[in-house]
Design a protein around this motif. Structure first.
Motif, PDB file in Angstrom:
ATOM      1  N   ASN A 139       0.827  -1.211   0.000  1.00  0.00           N
ATOM      2  CA  ASN A 139       0.000   0.000   0.000  1.00  0.00           C
ATOM      3  C   ASN A 139       0.861   1.261   0.000  1.00  0.00           C
ATOM      4  O   ASN A 139       0.335   2.365  -0.048  1.00  0.00           O
ATOM      5  N   ASN A 140       2.185   1.078   0.079  1.00  0.00           N
ATOM      6  CA  ASN A 140       3.097   2.212   0.061  1.00  0.00           C
ATOM      7  C   ASN A 140       3.360   2.638  -1.384  1.00  0.00           C
ATOM      8  O   ASN A 140       4.422   2.395  -1.970  1.00  0.00           O
ATOM      9  N   THR A 141       2.334   3.254  -1.952  1.00  0.00           N
ATOM     10  CA  THR A 141       2.417   3.841  -3.288  1.00  0.00           C
ATOM     11  C   THR A 141       1.914   5.276  -3.183  1.00  0.00           C
ATOM     12  O   THR A 141       1.080   5.591  -2.332  1.00  0.00           O
ATOM     13  N   ILE A 142       2.411   6.131  -4.051  1.00  0.00           N
ATOM     14  CA  ILE A 142       2.049   7.544  -3.943  1.00  0.00           C
ATOM     15  C   ILE A 142       2.146   8.201  -5.318  1.00  0.00           C
ATOM     16  O   ILE A 142       3.013   7.867  -6.122  1.00  0.00           O
ATOM     17  N   THR A 143       1.228   9.119  -5.562  1.00  0.00           N
ATOM     18  CA  THR A 143       1.241   9.886  -6.803  1.00  0.00           C
ATOM     19  C   THR A 143       1.447  11.362  -6.493  1.00  0.00           C
ATOM     20  O   THR A 143       0.735  11.926  -5.661  1.00  0.00           O
ATOM     21  N   MET A 144       2.423  11.958  -7.154  1.00  0.00           N
ATOM     22  CA  MET A 144       2.588  13.406  -7.121  1.00  0.00           C
ATOM     23  C   MET A 144       1.818  14.003  -8.300  1.00  0.00           C
ATOM     24  O   MET A 144       1.938  13.537  -9.434  1.00  0.00           O
ATOM     25  N   TRP A 145       1.029  15.045  -8.020  1.00  0.00           N
ATOM     26  CA  TRP A 145       0.169  15.706  -9.020  1.00  0.00           C
ATOM     27  C   TRP A 145       0.519  17.185  -9.002  1.00  0.00           C
ATOM     28  O   TRP A 145       0.157  17.900  -8.070  1.00  0.00           O
ATOM     29  N   MET A 146       1.270  17.635 -10.015  1.00  0.00           N
ATOM     30  CA  MET A 146       1.803  19.006 -10.010  1.00  0.00           C
ATOM     31  C   MET A 146       1.291  19.801 -11.208  1.00  0.00           C
ATOM     32  O   MET A 146       1.601  19.479 -12.358  1.00  0.00           O
ATOM     33  N   PRO A 147       0.531  20.881 -10.964  1.00  0.00           N
ATOM     34  CA  PRO A 147       0.150  21.757 -12.067  1.00  0.00           C
ATOM     35  C   PRO A 147       1.353  22.554 -12.575  1.00  0.00           C
ATOM     36  O   PRO A 147       2.192  23.002 -11.790  1.00  0.00           O
ATOM     37  N   LEU A 148       1.396  22.721 -13.884  1.00  0.00           N
ATOM     38  CA  LEU A 148       2.457  23.506 -14.514  1.00  0.00           C
ATOM     39  C   LEU A 148       2.048  24.957 -14.690  1.00  0.00           C
ATOM     40  O   LEU A 148       2.865  25.800 -15.072  1.00  0.00           O
ATOM     41  N   VAL A 149       0.766  25.230 -14.429  1.00  0.00           N
ATOM     42  CA  VAL A 149       0.209  26.582 -14.475  1.00  0.00           C
ATOM     43  C   VAL A 149      -0.609  26.788 -13.206  1.00  0.00           C
ATOM     44  O   VAL A 149      -1.007  25.817 -12.555  1.00  0.00           O
ATOM     45  N   ASP A 150      -0.850  28.028 -12.847  1.00  0.00           N
ATOM     46  CA  ASP A 150      -1.717  28.305 -11.702  1.00  0.00           C
ATOM     47  C   ASP A 150      -3.120  27.799 -12.026  1.00  0.00           C
ATOM     48  O   ASP A 150      -3.636  28.027 -13.125  1.00  0.00           O
ATOM     49  N   ILE A 151      -3.754  27.102 -11.077  1.00  0.00           N
ATOM     50  CA  ILE A 151      -5.086  26.567 -11.325  1.00  0.00           C
ATOM     51  C   ILE A 151      -6.018  26.893 -10.163  1.00  0.00           C
ATOM     52  O   ILE A 151      -5.575  27.170  -9.045  1.00  0.00           O
ATOM     53  N   MET A 224      -6.050  25.356 -20.854  1.00  0.00           N
ATOM     54  CA  MET A 224      -5.655  23.972 -20.606  1.00  0.00           C
ATOM     55  C   MET A 224      -5.185  23.822 -19.162  1.00  0.00           C
ATOM     56  O   MET A 224      -4.401  24.633 -18.671  1.00  0.00           O
ATOM     57  N   ARG A 225      -5.685  22.799 -18.458  1.00  0.00           N
ATOM     58  CA  ARG A 225      -5.160  22.462 -17.139  1.00  0.00           C
ATOM     59  C   ARG A 225      -3.992  21.511 -17.328  1.00  0.00           C
ATOM     60  O   ARG A 225      -4.167  20.319 -17.528  1.00  0.00           O
ATOM     61  N   GLU A 226      -2.787  22.065 -17.281  1.00  0.00           N
ATOM     62  CA  GLU A 226      -1.572  21.292 -17.514  1.00  0.00           C
ATOM     63  C   GLU A 226      -1.064  20.731 -16.184  1.00  0.00           C
ATOM     64  O   GLU A 226      -0.698  21.487 -15.285  1.00  0.00           O
ATOM     65  N   VAL A 227      -1.040  19.418 -16.074  1.00  0.00           N
ATOM     66  CA  VAL A 227      -0.578  18.762 -14.848  1.00  0.00           C
ATOM     67  C   VAL A 227       0.405  17.657 -15.217  1.00  0.00           C
ATOM     68  O   VAL A 227       0.186  16.898 -16.166  1.00  0.00           O
ATOM     69  N   MET A 228       1.488  17.574 -14.461  1.00  0.00           N
ATOM     70  CA  MET A 228       2.444  16.470 -14.605  1.00  0.00           C
ATOM     71  C   MET A 228       2.393  15.623 -13.348  1.00  0.00           C
ATOM     72  O   MET A 228       2.359  16.152 -12.229  1.00  0.00           O
ATOM     73  N   THR A 229       2.349  14.315 -13.523  1.00  0.00           N
ATOM     74  CA  THR A 229       2.289  13.407 -12.373  1.00  0.00           C
ATOM     75  C   THR A 229       3.454  12.434 -12.411  1.00  0.00           C
ATOM     76  O   THR A 229       3.975  12.096 -13.481  1.00  0.00           O
ATOM     77  N   ILE A 230       3.853  11.990 -11.231  1.00  0.00           N
ATOM     78  CA  ILE A 230       4.848  10.929 -11.090  1.00  0.00           C
ATOM     79  C   ILE A 230       4.324   9.953 -10.036  1.00  0.00           C
ATOM     80  O   ILE A 230       3.901  10.366  -8.954  1.00  0.00           O
TER      81      ILE A 230
END
Length: 273
Positions: A139-151, A224-230
């Motif tokens: 269960n030790n999984t995690i997603t980073m969700w980062m907008p590249l623009v102000d949202i 556009m809602r620009e988001v990068m995830t890892i």
């Protein structure tokens, strides 16, 4: 003009994480960390990620011709394997250390990255759990969700059912209208507090566990809602037998088809710290 790789800021320094973020993550299964990247850093990496996403995007249908999943966002995966500039971002130790600190583990491995661009007029992202798709034994999984623009909320802010990760896997549903209805009823029946930021600046990031139930509203803005995830997984995790065809696909796509039961340590899953 995009910056050359040599000019991009390195993201290998560590950021001290406020104790409040760690406590919130442990309690709720999600947290918002401000200024993971500075304004200057996100200004350098935004054209890199946007450029790579545009280059490798394969969606050609008009918005109205897509299903619910297709209307939710443009999804472009594994940019780090195709673009040397994006690779510097995805393998950045700063974000990996935040992921490790939030989960309370020594090291993390990359599962995969994905750009999630919600077009102007794009539809909602249905309620779901990410880990439905992953053949992983922890269960030790995690997603980073980062907008590249102000949202803001109008653009489709990520919204969480706080504490829902503690219940583990709930339904055997992919992201769909069916999952949205089932999870919506489940969240209401269990009275999970609903949490979302009103605004996020470019370079801020939310972090959530793989089993945290979440969704996003449609993008009602003209931008556009620009988001990068890892997506990160704790080092030492192993591959589990498939529970659905999506996990079978993930096993081959992100884990290079390594045998079930073996460590997640393929070439696609580098150790990051």
């Amino acid at each position: 003009m995009n910056k050359q790789p040599a000019d991009l800021p390195l993201l290998d320094d560590f950021k001290e994480l406020p104790v409040e973020n760690i406590r919130e993550f442990q309690e709720k299964g999600h947290t918002l960390v401000k200024q993971v990247l500075s304004k200057e850093e996100i200004a350098g990496y935004r054209p890199v990620i946007v450029g790579a996403a545009e280059k490798y995007n394969t969606e050609t249908r008009k918005l109205q011709d897509r299903d619910t999943y297709g209307k939710a966002f443009l999804q472009i995966m594994n940019l780090w394997r195709n673009d040397e500039d994006a690779k510097k971002f995805v393998l950045g130790k700063r974000m990996a250390k935040i992921a490790a600190d939030l989960m309370g583990v020594e090291n993390v491995r990359l599962y995969h990255d994905q750009a999630l661009f919600k077009e102007a007029g794009g539809g909602p992202t249905p309620w779901h759990q990410d880990q439905y798709y992953w053949p992983i034994d922890t269960n030790n999984t995690i997603t980073m969700w980062m907008p590249l623009v102000d949202i803001d909320i109008e653009m489709g802010m990520l919204t969480f059912a706080s504490g829902s990760y503690k219940e583990g896997s709930i339904f055997n549903y992919e992201i769909s209208d069916e999952s949205d209805d089932a999870f919506d009823n489940y969240v209401k029946d269990h009275h999970f507090p609903i949490s979302r930021a009103k605004t996020m600046n470019a370079g801020d990031a939310t972090w959530h566990r793989g089993f945290t139930i979440h969704h996003a509203n449609g993008n009602n803005s003209s931008k556009m809602r620009e988001v990068m995830t890892i997506i990160y997984v704790a080092d030492g995790a192993r591959i589990t037998p498939y529970k659905n065809n999506w996990q079978k696909n993930d096993h081959h796509k992100w884990l290079m088809g390594k045998p079930v039961g073996e460590l997640i340590d393929s070439e696609l899953n580098p150790k990051l710290l």
